[in-house]
Scaffold this motif. Structure first.
Motif, mmCIF file in Angstrom:
data_model
loop_
_atom_site.group_PDB
_atom_site.id
_atom_site.type_symbol
_atom_site.label_atom_id
_atom_site.label_comp_id
_atom_site.label_asym_id
_atom_site.label_seq_id
_atom_site.Cartn_x
_atom_site.Cartn_y
_atom_site.Cartn_z
ATOM 1 N N LEU A 1 4.630 44.716 -1.312
ATOM 2 C CA LEU A 1 4.695 46.009 -1.850
ATOM 3 C C LEU A 1 3.925 46.909 -1.479
ATOM 4 C CD1 LEU A 1 5.791 46.666 -4.045
ATOM 5 C CD2 LEU A 1 4.444 45.948 -5.908
ATOM 6 N N GLY A 2 3.595 47.716 -1.525
ATOM 7 C CA GLY A 2 2.551 48.682 -0.752
ATOM 8 C C GLY A 2 2.204 48.753 0.950
ATOM 9 N N LYS A 3 2.404 48.356 1.240
ATOM 10 C CA LYS A 3 2.622 48.746 2.743
ATOM 11 C C LYS A 3 3.507 49.096 3.418
ATOM 12 C CE LYS A 3 0.612 44.695 3.416
ATOM 13 N NZ LYS A 3 -1.081 44.649 4.235
ATOM 14 N N LEU A 4 4.396 50.103 2.366
ATOM 15 C CA LEU A 4 5.364 51.391 3.156
ATOM 16 C C LEU A 4 5.017 52.065 2.300
ATOM 17 C CD1 LEU A 4 8.133 49.511 4.685
ATOM 18 C CD2 LEU A 4 6.439 50.338 6.165
ATOM 19 N N GLU A 5 5.370 53.705 2.327
ATOM 20 C CA GLU A 5 5.371 54.190 1.123
ATOM 21 C C GLU A 5 6.198 53.678 -0.145
ATOM 22 O OE1 GLU A 5 5.225 57.933 0.190
ATOM 23 O OE2 GLU A 5 3.367 57.695 2.019
ATOM 24 N N PRO A 6 6.163 53.744 -1.149
ATOM 25 C CA PRO A 6 6.098 53.718 -2.711
ATOM 26 C C PRO A 6 8.171 53.907 -3.320
ATOM 27 C CG PRO A 6 4.194 54.515 -3.148
ATOM 28 C CD PRO A 6 4.395 54.501 -1.613
ATOM 29 N N HIS A 7 8.867 53.498 -3.264
ATOM 30 C CA HIS A 7 9.702 53.209 -3.434
ATOM 31 C C HIS A 7 10.484 52.108 -4.219
ATOM 32 C CE1 HIS A 7 14.323 54.156 -1.852
ATOM 33 N NE2 HIS A 7 13.253 55.132 -0.885
ATOM 34 N N ILE A 8 11.936 52.029 -4.955
ATOM 35 C CA ILE A 8 12.389 51.641 -5.317
ATOM 36 C C ILE A 8 13.200 50.207 -4.901
ATOM 37 C CG2 ILE A 8 15.140 52.851 -4.976
ATOM 38 C CD1 ILE A 8 13.137 51.870 -7.956
ATOM 39 N N TYR A 9 13.188 50.711 -3.742
ATOM 40 C CA TYR A 9 13.936 49.817 -3.178
ATOM 41 C C TYR A 9 12.478 48.325 -2.382
ATOM 42 C CZ TYR A 9 18.267 52.073 -1.026
ATOM 43 O OH TYR A 9 19.643 52.966 -0.809
ATOM 44 N N ALA A 10 11.786 48.263 -2.289
ATOM 45 C CA ALA A 10 10.009 48.166 -2.481
ATOM 46 C C ALA A 10 10.357 46.927 -3.991
ATOM 47 C CB ALA A 10 9.060 48.656 -2.290
ATOM 48 N N VAL A 11 10.602 48.166 -5.094
ATOM 49 C CA VAL A 11 10.632 46.732 -6.095
ATOM 50 C C VAL A 11 11.599 45.304 -6.300
ATOM 51 C CG1 VAL A 11 10.433 47.042 -8.749
ATOM 52 C CG2 VAL A 11 9.097 48.601 -7.613
ATOM 53 N N ALA A 12 12.761 46.331 -5.649
ATOM 54 C CA ALA A 12 14.544 45.688 -5.858
ATOM 55 C C ALA A 12 13.602 43.403 -4.618
ATOM 56 C CB ALA A 12 15.037 45.981 -5.393
ATOM 57 N N ASP A 13 13.543 44.449 -3.942
ATOM 58 C CA ASP A 13 12.840 43.927 -2.537
ATOM 59 C C ASP A 13 12.341 42.748 -2.742
ATOM 60 O OD1 ASP A 13 13.612 42.987 0.097
ATOM 61 O OD2 ASP A 13 11.619 42.635 0.363
ATOM 62 N N VAL A 14 10.586 42.747 -3.876
ATOM 63 C CA VAL A 14 9.762 41.921 -4.055
ATOM 64 C C VAL A 14 10.532 41.065 -5.002
ATOM 65 C CG1 VAL A 14 7.543 41.583 -5.147
ATOM 66 C CG2 VAL A 14 7.877 43.175 -3.184
ATOM 67 N N ALA A 15 11.301 41.725 -6.242
ATOM 68 C CA ALA A 15 11.545 40.820 -7.434
ATOM 69 C C ALA A 15 12.679 40.039 -6.565
ATOM 70 C CB ALA A 15 12.644 41.779 -8.381
ATOM 71 N N TYR A 16 13.881 40.246 -5.493
ATOM 72 C CA TYR A 16 14.649 39.449 -5.066
ATOM 73 C C TYR A 16 13.729 38.440 -4.421
ATOM 74 C CZ TYR A 16 18.392 37.563 -1.892
ATOM 75 O OH TYR A 16 18.993 36.776 -1.559
ATOM 76 N N HIS A 17 12.922 38.610 -3.320
ATOM 77 C CA HIS A 17 11.898 37.330 -2.985
ATOM 78 C C HIS A 17 11.213 36.779 -3.989
ATOM 79 C CE1 HIS A 17 13.209 38.327 1.035
ATOM 80 N NE2 HIS A 17 13.383 39.985 1.270
ATOM 81 N N ALA A 18 10.820 37.240 -5.237
ATOM 82 C CA ALA A 18 10.147 36.641 -6.364
ATOM 83 C C ALA A 18 10.899 35.139 -6.880
ATOM 84 C CB ALA A 18 9.017 36.872 -7.057
ATOM 85 N N MET A 19 12.221 35.790 -7.049
ATOM 86 C CA MET A 19 13.118 34.629 -7.696
ATOM 87 C C MET A 19 13.889 33.796 -6.439
ATOM 88 S SD MET A 19 16.749 35.717 -8.468
ATOM 89 C CE MET A 19 17.544 36.088 -6.906
ATOM 90 N N LEU A 20 13.449 34.139 -5.289
ATOM 91 C CA LEU A 20 14.185 32.499 -3.929
ATOM 92 C C LEU A 20 13.028 32.062 -4.192
ATOM 93 C CD1 LEU A 20 15.814 35.126 -1.249
ATOM 94 C CD2 LEU A 20 16.807 33.469 -2.893
ATOM 95 N N GLN A 21 11.794 32.543 -3.667
ATOM 96 C CA GLN A 21 10.540 31.470 -3.540
ATOM 97 C C GLN A 21 10.050 30.829 -4.686
ATOM 98 O OE1 GLN A 21 7.274 33.865 -2.729
ATOM 99 N NE2 GLN A 21 7.836 34.195 -0.452
ATOM 100 N N ARG A 22 9.926 31.544 -6.575
ATOM 101 C CA ARG A 22 10.174 30.518 -7.354
ATOM 102 C C ARG A 22 11.178 30.002 -7.759
ATOM 103 N NH1 ARG A 22 6.571 35.629 -9.246
ATOM 104 N NH2 ARG A 22 5.249 36.107 -7.729
ATOM 105 N N ARG A 23 12.561 30.547 -7.740
ATOM 106 C CA ARG A 23 13.105 29.740 -7.967
ATOM 107 C C ARG A 23 13.337 29.890 -9.676
ATOM 108 N NH1 ARG A 23 16.245 26.592 -5.134
ATOM 109 N NH2 ARG A 23 15.197 26.030 -2.915
ATOM 110 N N LYS A 24 12.866 30.969 -10.000
ATOM 111 C CA LYS A 24 13.369 31.490 -11.647
ATOM 112 C C LYS A 24 13.785 33.003 -11.617
ATOM 113 C CE LYS A 24 9.131 28.582 -13.134
ATOM 114 N NZ LYS A 24 9.431 27.714 -14.416
#
Length: 117
Positions: free
Chosen positions: A67-90
């Motif tokens: 998050l924050g490496k590219l221009e703000p976008h709704i896709y960035a938020v979706a992607d961060v949530a998805y990868h947090a789910m995979l990493q944390r298993r929550k």
């Protein structure tokens, strides 16, 4: 009057107050930059028209990026949530709020589009 620098994250404003915050959002909106961060929060200003920033090129561009490496976008938020789910298993949660007609349903559709891609 000289063109002011626009900030894609309001936390970076040198002088944070209501006036500078609104000026920054207005300046970005005039450039069709409808997304702006406040830390990890995404502010969206509904342009009431379709912008060409929701295609496979953007899906791929925001895939697995911090998050924050590219221009703000709704896709960035979706992607961060998805990868947090995979990493944390929550489970993860994205809160979408706004006035009636502000674009909440459309934003949800864009989130789902990115997650299913």
């Amino acid at each position: 009057q000289p063109q002011q620098k626009d900030y894609d994250d309001l936390c970076g404003l040198p002088d944070l107050n209501e006036k500078t915050l609104l000026e920054n959002l207005r300046n970005r909106f005039k450039q069709e930059k409808i997304y702006t961060y406040v830390g990890s929060i995404l502010i969206v200003i509904n342009p009431f028209k379709f912008l060409p920033i929701y295609n496979p090129k953007y899906v791929k561009m925001y895939d697995n990026h911090q998050l924050g490496k590219l221009e703000p976008h709704i896709y960035a938020v979706a992607d961060v949530a998805y990868h947090a789910m995979l990493q944390r298993r929550k489970n993860q949660c994205i809160v979408i709020s706004g006035e009636s007609g502000s674009g909440k349903t459309q934003s949800t559709n864009f989130l789902i589009h990115h997650l299913t891609a």
